[in-house]
Each structure stands twice: as structure tokens, then as C-alpha cells.
Design a protein around this motif. Structure first.
Motif, PDB file in Angstrom:
ATOM      1  N   ALA A  21      -6.742  -6.439  -9.336  1.00  0.00           N
ATOM      2  CA  ALA A  21      -5.741  -5.776  -8.668  1.00  0.00           C
ATOM      3  C   ALA A  21      -6.671  -4.940  -7.964  1.00  0.00           C
ATOM      4  CB  ALA A  21      -4.787  -5.058  -9.461  1.00  0.00           C
ATOM      5  N   GLY A  50       1.063  -9.763   5.486  1.00  0.00           N
ATOM      6  CA  GLY A  50       1.158 -10.681   4.113  1.00  0.00           C
ATOM      7  C   GLY A  50       0.628 -12.031   4.405  1.00  0.00           C
ATOM      8  N   LEU A  58       4.972 -13.236   1.360  1.00  0.00           N
ATOM      9  CA  LEU A  58       4.489 -12.341   0.296  1.00  0.00           C
ATOM     10  C   LEU A  58       3.652 -11.249   0.728  1.00  0.00           C
ATOM     11  CD1 LEU A  58       4.183 -11.380  -2.736  1.00  0.00           C
ATOM     12  CD2 LEU A  58       2.503 -13.197  -2.896  1.00  0.00           C
ATOM     13  N   GLN A  60       1.817  -7.742  -0.625  1.00  0.00           N
ATOM     14  CA  GLN A  60       1.377  -7.232  -1.818  1.00  0.00           C
ATOM     15  C   GLN A  60       0.689  -5.691  -1.719  1.00  0.00           C
ATOM     16  OE1 GLN A  60       0.214 -10.156  -5.068  1.00  0.00           O
ATOM     17  NE2 GLN A  60      -0.598 -11.080  -3.251  1.00  0.00           N
ATOM     18  N   ARG A  87      -3.212  -8.768  -1.155  1.00  0.00           N
ATOM     19  CA  ARG A  87      -3.686  -8.795  -2.595  1.00  0.00           C
ATOM     20  C   ARG A  87      -3.073  -7.609  -3.259  1.00  0.00           C
ATOM     21  NH1 ARG A  87      -9.710  -7.374  -1.717  1.00  0.00           N
ATOM     22  NH2 ARG A  87      -8.965  -6.196   0.133  1.00  0.00           N
ATOM     23  N   PRO A  88      -2.823  -7.468  -4.487  1.00  0.00           N
ATOM     24  CA  PRO A  88      -2.071  -6.411  -5.190  1.00  0.00           C
ATOM     25  C   PRO A  88      -2.679  -5.004  -5.119  1.00  0.00           C
ATOM     26  CG  PRO A  88      -2.316  -8.433  -6.600  1.00  0.00           C
ATOM     27  CD  PRO A  88      -3.196  -8.603  -5.519  1.00  0.00           C
ATOM     28  N   ASN A 113       5.396  -4.746  -3.934  1.00  0.00           N
ATOM     29  CA  ASN A 113       5.161  -6.023  -3.625  1.00  0.00           C
ATOM     30  C   ASN A 113       6.255  -6.454  -3.143  1.00  0.00           C
ATOM     31  OD1 ASN A 113       2.228  -6.067  -4.854  1.00  0.00           O
ATOM     32  ND2 ASN A 113       3.809  -5.868  -6.354  1.00  0.00           N
ATOM     33  N   THR A 115       8.665  -9.977  -1.550  1.00  0.00           N
ATOM     34  CA  THR A 115       8.620 -11.521  -1.469  1.00  0.00           C
ATOM     35  C   THR A 115      10.127 -11.596  -0.680  1.00  0.00           C
ATOM     36  OG1 THR A 115       7.749 -11.795  -3.496  1.00  0.00           O
ATOM     37  CG2 THR A 115       8.642 -13.685  -2.576  1.00  0.00           C
ATOM     38  N   HIS A 140       3.116  -6.811  -9.729  1.00  0.00           N
ATOM     39  CA  HIS A 140       2.587  -8.069  -9.284  1.00  0.00           C
ATOM     40  C   HIS A 140       2.730  -9.112 -10.170  1.00  0.00           C
ATOM     41  CE1 HIS A 140      -1.314  -6.345 -10.730  1.00  0.00           C
ATOM     42  NE2 HIS A 140      -1.617  -7.821 -10.940  1.00  0.00           N
ATOM     43  N   ASP A 143       6.312 -13.039 -10.644  1.00  0.00           N
ATOM     44  CA  ASP A 143       6.551 -14.013  -9.344  1.00  0.00           C
ATOM     45  C   ASP A 143       7.818 -14.330  -9.020  1.00  0.00           C
ATOM     46  OD1 ASP A 143       6.355 -16.120  -7.789  1.00  0.00           O
ATOM     47  OD2 ASP A 143       4.673 -17.184  -8.593  1.00  0.00           O
TER      48      ASP A 143
END
Length: 517
Positions: A21, A50, A58, A60, A87-88, A113, A115, A140, A143
């Protein structure tokens, strides 16, 4: 202090993989055609880029707040250009555990994050996920692509954990509530920004497991959270749960509450730990490096509670629910059929030990032990561990879940469930021949994609239906929908979720709640 410090409670909800992360800080300039790029969204603080793939978008590592150590969170500063959101963000400080070997020392960790379906849309229901445990984890790890595929915007968040989220001290006005304040601030971010991601800020469902579900019990009763969410899903929560002696940690005496401590209790505990750290005041504590604090054994687990008697939680959420003082939103809530097998196995079988079942029952229940041993005779079960786990599943988890749903149903629509797949795959790195059954948090791979935890075809079918129920509830406050077995409201039965056998059951009878009453 010894009692609270011994609460090394292992509440699972963290995946076993540990991707790196990083804090997303890279920016680019947003000009011309980039403004129409589906991978770019403009939040109230600035634009983020994203990724778009496989029918979903997504984002993050979006910063939703900033906070100093043991200070309330505040909205993030604005930025120019486009922030990299591929990226997280950094995980909040944690030391991991045998079942989740993760570590972080980064206090700059209030990231989330998002989605969404790749197909453009507006006013989609929003689901905000609170991970479990309370001493480890990050948003994160969950999913949410399969949930988003049902037309839902899913937000998963980081929040401060353990001593950084639940620490109290005489000098802190709202000590013991910082993780809860983070969750509330994340909901404020959602209210401001949901529409930019195609979501409806007027239709937000907060959902969580274990510690995360208990935090929802607090959000339901916290004045600051009023109006920030419109539905709630509580999976294996402990809002109303107490702890008989030896139930969670061998040798630990009984405690009246699993999650809630008074402001005075938490402040006293904080003062005691400050002494261990060599500090007499908050200035000293705030100057310590994170790694120095994490060196103290059990300090993360000791603060896996939230404090009441302050502005954030004026009273214990357990008492508030019992008095009907909570935000009026529809609720979907339940537990797993064999909640406590995981904890018994970790205390005994995984360590090569066998519990002394009659002795444990006597220590936990005193003069009532003979009645319990007759009701749960050891020869009825595969092992002493299964017998002890069954007693505690019924007495602790089922009783508290049933009371919670019954109380809530007096005021709002409630849909109760039991996850009952006794062949659920174990997603934690625990190797033993133990019969896990439908263990605590065993329903997570049925809602979130777990690439290392494959589901059999019948389990995948159950997963599809569960995701359908959860998404329907987020959309309309009712899980029922086309192609799904009917789900009655609490009071008319509990829905058992089992591969090929979703049906309404008498939850109280299954868990002998008449006996425990």
C-alpha cells in the motif's frame, strides 16, 4: 487494567494477501479530452484518475480526511491537477497477527477506495464497507467488483485502529472514539462526492463485519452520524454481546460488554499504558514514534473498544438500542451458524491443546453449569472444542443477535439471516484438521472476490444470491427481488443461507434461546 489489556480478541475480516500500500500523491494536469475520460473523476478536493477494466472502474487511495494523533479528522486539503488513484493508500498503524502478517507505521492513512460499474449511470445506491477486527486491516483488501456489477457504488475505507483509534486519556475530550470519528468523516465525504462517481448521496448503506458491524451499532446511536446513511447491514456484530468468563481468552474473567467502555474506564486504561511508555502527559505520548508505541504488548488489542459518555457516543450503544434511541433506518443483520468455532480453535486446537469442557463450563456459568452440561452433553459433539464452541455460539452470538434484531424491529424494518454453509472455505492461513463449520466471518468470500479462496459451484450460486440480496437491500431497503427465495421480516423467521437450501428457519429454536433466556 489487566482485564481490558487481556482482550486479545481475534476478530477476522482481513484477507490473507498483503499487497503493498502506498500513499497516492502523483498528479497530472487535467485538460481538454481528459475531462471526459471515464477514469477521471473530480471530487470536491480535486480530480482523481483511477483504472477502468473488466466492466468496472476502480479508484484507490483517495484521501478523505487528515488527522493528528488522537485528534478529530478534518476534510482533506484541495489539490491541483489529477491525483493518481490506481494504488491503495497507506494502511493505518498495525502489527498484524499470525493469521494476517501485515504491518504499518504510517499515521497518514485516512484513505478510501471506490468501485463502480464502468457503464455510465447516476443515482446508484452507495454501499460503504467497514472492515472488521479493530486492530488490523484496510479497505483495499475487500474486492468489491461483484457487488458493483449489480449497479452499486462501493466505498471501502481505512480508519484508525487499536490504540490510535480507541485510546483514551484524562486530557482527551472525546478519547476512545477516533476510529468511529473517522468512519463518520468518511460518510461525510460520501455525501459530498457520491454523485461524482454515479452514486446517490441520499441512498447510502453502511455495512460491515464483526468489529465493523459493531461500529455500525455505534453509528446508529451517534448523534454525529444522523442523516449520513439510510440503511445498515450488520454481519456478525457484537453490539449487545457480553463475555462469559474464559469465552474469548482463557482465564479472562467475565465482562458485561464486548465493545463498549465508559470514558472513565478507557481514560484509566490509557493512563496506565502511558506509564508503560514512560509518559506522564499527552505531549509526551504524541511525540513518541509509532514503532515505540507498537512495541508495547497487547496495546493494540487493549483499545479494540469505543468509549461512551462523550459527545460522539453520549451513552453505551447497547443501552441506547435497548431504549429505542437510534437512527431510524432499515436493517439487515445476522450471524454465522458456528460463530465461535474459530475462536475456540485458535485458543486450543491450533496450539495443540484440548479444552477441558466441563471445567470451562463451570468457570463460565457457575451454579448453572450442570444444566448447561445436560443441555449440551459432550458425547453429542465431535470434540470438546466443538461442544464448547456450540455453547458459546448460542449463549453469546445467537442470543445477542436475536435480541438486537428484536429490539430494532420494534421501530424499523429488519431482515435477519444466518450464514449456514458448514463447508465454507477457510480464507485465513490456518492449517489444521479442525471442523470450522460456518465460522465467524466465513461469509466474506461470498460477498467479496477472494482469488485465493475458490468457491464450489453450489457455493458460487449461494454467493450470487447473497450479493443479489445485499444489493437489493441497498437499493430499496428490502432484500427481496426477482429470482430470489422470499425473505420475511424479523418476527416472521430468519433466512438461513446455505448452498442449495436457502430457507426460513426458527432461529431461536435452532440456538436454544428459550433455554438461555
Amino acid at each position: 487494567m489487566r482485564t481490558l489489556a487481556a482482550l486479545a480478541v481475534l476478530l477476522t475480516a482481513c484477507a490473507t494477501t498483503t499487497p503493498t500500500a502506498t500513499t497516492a500523491t502523483t498528479t497530472t494536469t487535467l485538460t481538454g479530452p481528459a475531462a471526459a475520460d471515464p477514469a477521471v473523476v473530480r471530487t470536491d478536493a480535486g480530480a482523481v484518475r483511477g483504472s477502468v477494466a473488466g466492466g468496472h472502474r476502480l479508484f484507490q487511495g483517495i484521501r478523505y480526511a487528515t488527522a493528528g494523533r488522537w485528534e478529530p479528522p478534518a476534510p482533506p486539503p484541495a489539490w491541483r491537477g489529477v491525483l493518481d488513484a490506481t494504488r491503495p493508500g497507506a494502511m493505518c498503524p498495525q502489527v498484524g497477527s499470525p493469521y494476517a502478517p501485515v504491518r504499518s507505521e504510517n499515521e497518514d492513512c485516512l484513505f478510501l477506495n471506490v468501485t463502480t460499474p464502468a457503464k455510465p449511470g447516476t443515482r446508484r445506491p452507495v454501499m460503504v464497507w467497514l472492515h472488521g477486527d479493530g486492530a488490523l486491516g484496510a479497505g483495499h483488501y475487500s474486492d468489491a467488483r461483484r457487488l458493483a456489477a449489480r449497479g452499486v457504488v462501493v466505498v471501502t475505507i481505512n480508519y484508525r485502529l487499536g490504540v490510535f483509534g480507541g485510546f483514551g486519556h484524562p486530557g482527551l475530550r472525546d478519547g476512545g472514539t477516533y476510529g468511529l470519528q473517522d468512519q463518520t468523516e468518511a460518510l461525510r465525504w460520501v455525501r459530498r462526492n457520491a454523485a461524482a462517481f454515479g452514486g446517490d448521496p441520499g441512498n447510502v448503506t453502511v455495512f460491515g463485519v464483526s468489529y465493523g458491524a459493531s461500529a455500525i451499532g455505534a453509528l446508529l446511536t451517534s448523534p454525529a452520524a444522523g442523516g449520513l446513511f439510510h440503511r445498515a447491514i450488520m454481519q456478525s456484530g457484537e453490539t449487545l454481546m457480553d463475555m462469559p468468563a474464559g469465552s474469548m481468552v482463557p482465564g479472562l474473567e467475565a465482562l458485561p460488554s464486548f465493545m463498549w467502555r465508559s470514558r472513565a474506564e478507557v481514560s484509566a486504561l490509557g493512563r496506565a499504558y502511558a506509564g508503560q511508555l514512560g509518559c506522564a502527559d499527552l505531549a509526551c505520548l504524541r511525540a513518541l514514534p509509532v514503532e515505540k508505541i507498537l512495541e508495547v504488548p497487547q496495546i493494540m488489542n487493549a483499545f479494540q473498544t469505543y468509549a461512551y459518555g462523550n459527545r460522539v457516543l453520549p451513552e453505551s450503544p447497547a443501552e441506547a438500542l435497548r431504549k429505542g434511541r437510534f437512527h431510524r433506518v432499515p436493517v439487515l443483520a445476522g450471524a454465522t451458524r458456528d460463530e465461535h468455532r474459530l475462536f475456540v480453535a485458535m485458543n486450543y486446537d491450533i496450539q495443540g491443546k484440548t479444552p477441558n469442557y466441563p471445567k470451562l463450563v463451570r468457570e463460565a456459568f457457575g451454579r448453572k453449569a450442570p444444566d448447561i452440561l445436560r443441555k449440551y452433553p459432550i458425547n453429542r459433539y465431535k470434540s470438546p472444542s466443538i461442544a464448547w464452541a456450540t455453547v458459546l455460539t448460542d449463549r453469546m452470538w445467537a442470543r445477542a443477535t436475536h435480541e438486537q434484531n428484536t429490539l430494532l424491529a420494534q421501530h424499523v424494518p429488519v431482515y435477519g439471516y444466518e450464514f449456514a454453509d458448514r463447508d465454507a472455505p477457510m480464507f485465513l492461513p490456518l492449517e489444521t484438521g479442525f471442523d470450522w463449520g460456518a465460522y465467524h466471518a466465513g461469509d466474506l468470500p461470498y460477498l467479496f472476490e477472494e482469488k485465493d479462496t475458490p468457491l464450489a459451484p453450489a457455493q458460487r450460486a449461494l454467493s450470487d444470491r447473497m450479493i443479489g440480496y445485499w444489493a437489493n437491500f441497498a437499493r430499496a431497503g428490502d432484500p427481496n427481488g426477482k429470482g430470489l427465495p422470499g425473505w420475511p421480516r424479523a418476527g416472521s423467521g430468519t433466512l438461513a443461507l446455505e448452498p442449495g437450501k436457502i430457507r426460513v428457519i426458527d432461529y431461536a429454536a435452532r440456538h436454544r434461546l428459550g433455554f438461555w433466556k
